[in-house]
Design an enzyme around this catalytic site. Structure first.
Site, PDB file in Angstrom:
ATOM      1  N   PRO A 129       3.659  10.726  -2.328  1.00 11.27           N
ATOM      2  CA  PRO A 129       4.458  11.214  -3.453  1.00 11.27           C
ATOM      3  C   PRO A 129       4.035  10.502  -4.723  1.00 11.27           C
ATOM      4  CG  PRO A 129       5.754   9.714  -2.075  1.00 11.27           C
ATOM      5  CD  PRO A 129       4.405   9.817  -1.439  1.00 11.27           C
TER       6      PRO A 129
ATOM      7  N   CYS B 291       9.545   1.847  -4.728  1.00  6.52           N
ATOM      8  CA  CYS B 291       9.237   2.079  -6.148  1.00  6.52           C
ATOM      9  C   CYS B 291       9.445   0.793  -6.956  1.00  6.52           C
ATOM     10  CB  CYS B 291      10.107   3.210  -6.706  1.00  6.52           C
ATOM     11  SG  CYS B 291       9.716   3.510  -8.432  1.00  6.52           S
TER      12      CYS B 291
ATOM     13  N   GLY C 233      -2.419   2.746   0.462  1.00  8.23           N
ATOM     14  CA  GLY C 233      -2.841   1.840  -0.592  1.00  8.23           C
ATOM     15  C   GLY C 233      -4.340   1.685  -0.669  1.00  8.23           C
TER      16      GLY C 233
HETATM   17  C1  LIG Z   1       2.334   7.501 -11.270  1.00 12.47           C
HETATM   18  C2  LIG Z   1       2.816   7.159  -9.895  1.00 12.47           C
HETATM   19  C3  LIG Z   1       3.967   7.760  -9.399  1.00 12.47           C
HETATM   20  C4  LIG Z   1       4.433   7.438  -8.107  1.00 12.47           C
HETATM   21  N1  LIG Z   1       5.557   8.064  -7.637  1.00 12.47           N
HETATM   22  C5  LIG Z   1       6.024   7.738  -6.389  1.00 12.47           C
HETATM   23  C6  LIG Z   1       7.180   8.379  -5.850  1.00 12.47           C
HETATM   24  O1  LIG Z   1       7.793   9.275  -6.438  1.00 12.47           O
HETATM   25  N2  LIG Z   1       7.604   7.972  -4.618  1.00 12.47           N
HETATM   26  C7  LIG Z   1       6.943   7.004  -3.894  1.00 12.47           C
HETATM   27  O2  LIG Z   1       7.346   6.664  -2.787  1.00 12.47           O
HETATM   28  N3  LIG Z   1       5.831   6.415  -4.379  1.00 12.47           N
HETATM   29  C8  LIG Z   1       5.363   6.770  -5.582  1.00 12.47           C
HETATM   30  N4  LIG Z   1       4.210   6.192  -6.045  1.00 12.47           N
HETATM   31  C9  LIG Z   1       3.454   5.272  -5.168  1.00 12.47           C
HETATM   32  C10 LIG Z   1       2.429   6.041  -4.316  1.00 12.47           C
HETATM   33  O3  LIG Z   1       3.047   6.964  -3.468  1.00 12.47           O
HETATM   34  C11 LIG Z   1       1.582   5.080  -3.458  1.00 12.47           C
HETATM   35  O4  LIG Z   1       2.422   4.389  -2.580  1.00 12.47           O
HETATM   36  C12 LIG Z   1       0.810   4.058  -4.307  1.00 12.47           C
HETATM   37  O5  LIG Z   1       0.215   4.653  -5.429  1.00 12.47           O
HETATM   38  C13 LIG Z   1      -0.272   3.353  -3.470  1.00 12.47           C
HETATM   39  O6  LIG Z   1      -1.171   4.284  -2.916  1.00 12.47           O
HETATM   40  P1  LIG Z   1      -2.602   4.642  -3.582  1.00 12.47           P
HETATM   41  O7  LIG Z   1      -3.363   3.352  -3.735  1.00 12.47           O
HETATM   42  O8  LIG Z   1      -3.227   5.595  -2.592  1.00 12.47           O
HETATM   43  O9  LIG Z   1      -2.303   5.261  -4.901  1.00 12.47           O
HETATM   44  C14 LIG Z   1       3.731   6.494  -7.323  1.00 12.47           C
HETATM   45  C15 LIG Z   1       2.564   5.910  -7.823  1.00 12.47           C
HETATM   46  C16 LIG Z   1       2.096   6.235  -9.086  1.00 12.47           C
HETATM   47  C17 LIG Z   1       0.831   5.585  -9.588  1.00 12.47           C
END
Ligand SMILES: Cc1cc2nc3c(=O)[nH]c(=O)nc-3n(C[C@H](O)[C@H](O)[C@H](O)COP(=O)(O)O)c2cc1C
Length: 320
Positions: A13, A97, A199
């Site tokens: 998300p 979050c 992550g």
């Molecule tokens: C702009 C933005 C919005 C996000 N919104 C949510 C969210 O609504 N719910 C959630 O659980 N995590 C949210 N996250 C976190 C991501 O789901 C994820 O856990 C985090 O970015 C790490 O994964 P990645 O390295 O693949 O990006 C958000 C991250 C970003 C950068």
């Protein structure tokens, strides 16, 4: 239904990005499981219309989870009752979050400071869900440190959650620094319920490493999938054949046009123009000469001009 938890590639998300249209685009490139952006329990209880729109999805998106956030077990349970009517495949509770607006109310990652609250939230959510669908909890490794991580995971498991989505950074780290994948490995070793590792997966090679290094059941991609919906099929090819196709720059521009068209059909062109602008830098990252295109896209409020800029740039790329 095939288990949503084993060997699956999930879209994370990402509030402001992963709406129904983008989730469907990712599904068309083989994302296995998707989740809504986070939805406020308070706003659901107050029957906020905009909030309810966040919970809407198409059948084509299944299996889909709806993610809820809040700071109180009763309110989260009430919110889940409302989300139940949308008949998702699972509910996810946000305990990760890190942003100020959310944690200052005791929601998101702030819950990681209060183990008894975590217990209450999971047990009351389980009651409301009543075996109708799965419950996942999305966590970080802790608030300032990972000292309570294994206790948190134990509580979530013993209260009956179906799985844990684990972004292995603390709240203190926000989105900076490197994820500690070793913690994902340890959490997997200590639990019997599925662990979805999250992550820092940016390229297919990272996905393979995450599976190999952590033994997690499934993986979740966030930022690496923004403006890059191809990553899901690339990962699957890489896991099966050790190779994957590169995406042509002109295909990326074509995808911006398609993405914009699909958003305009659903949300209208004015809202969609604002929304697609956020994606343009991601889609065009690394494309030679794209900074001028990005500038033009940001400056125009005219849908036709926006489309023309993209078509001209695509033609330029094809003639190179
Ligand atoms: C702009 C933005 C919005 C996000 N919104 C949510 C969210 O609504 N719910 C959630 O659980 N995590 C949210 N996250 C976190 C991501 O789901 C994820 O856990 C985090 O970015 C790490 O994964 P990645 O390295 O693949 O990006 C958000 C991250 C970003 C950068």
């Amino acid at each position: 239904m095939d288990s949503i938890f084993s060997n699956k590639i999930w879209l994370a998300p990402i509030a402001g990005y992963t709406n129904s249209v983008y989730r469907k685009i990712c599904k068309s490139f083989d994302a296995d499981v998707v989740i809504s952006e986070m939805i406020s329990a308070d706003a659901l209880i107050h029957r906020n219309q905009k909030t309810k729109i966040l919970a809407e999805f198409d059948e084509a998106e299944r299996p889909i989870g709806l993610q809820i956030f809040g700071n109180d077990a009763k309110k989260i349970a009430e919110g889940i009752k409302i989300l139940r009517d949308f008949q998702p495949d699972f509910i996810d509770i946000n305990m990760g979050c890190p942003i100020k607006k959310i944690v200052k109310n005791g929601s998101g990652a702030a819950l990681l400071k209060d183990l008894s609250k975590i217990k209450k939230i999971v047990s009351s959510a389980i009651k409301v869900i009543d075996n109708k669908f799965a419950l996942t909890i999305k966590i970080r490794s802790g608030w300032n440190s990972d000292e309570n991580l294994f206790e948190i995971v134990k509580i979530i498991e013993s209260e009956g959650a179906s799985g844990i989505i684990f972004h292995s950074r603390t709240r203190l780290q926000m989105f900076a620094g490197k994820c500690n994948w070793n913690l994902i490995k340890k959490v997997k070793q200590k639990t019997k319920i599925p662990i979805i590792g999250n992550g820092d997966i940016k390229i297919p090679e990272d996905a393979k490493k995450m599976f190999e290094q952590t033994n997690c059941d499934s993986i979740m991609i966030g930022r690496g999938a923004i403006g890059n919906p191809w990553i899901f099929s690339q990962i699957k090819n890489y896991l099966q054949n050790n190779s994957y196709n590169q995406i042509l720059d002109s295909e990326k521009i074509e995808m911006i046009l398609l993405h914009f068209q699909k958003m305009s059909e659903k949300y209208g062109s004015k809202t969609s123009l604002k929304s697609i602008r956020k994606f343009v830098p991601y889609y065009t990252k690394g494309i030679c000469g794209a900074s001028k295109l990005r500038q033009m896209c940001n400056q125009t409020d005219d849908e036709e001009k926006f489309i023309k800029n993209l078509l001209d740039f695509k033609k330029h790329l094809e003639n190179e």
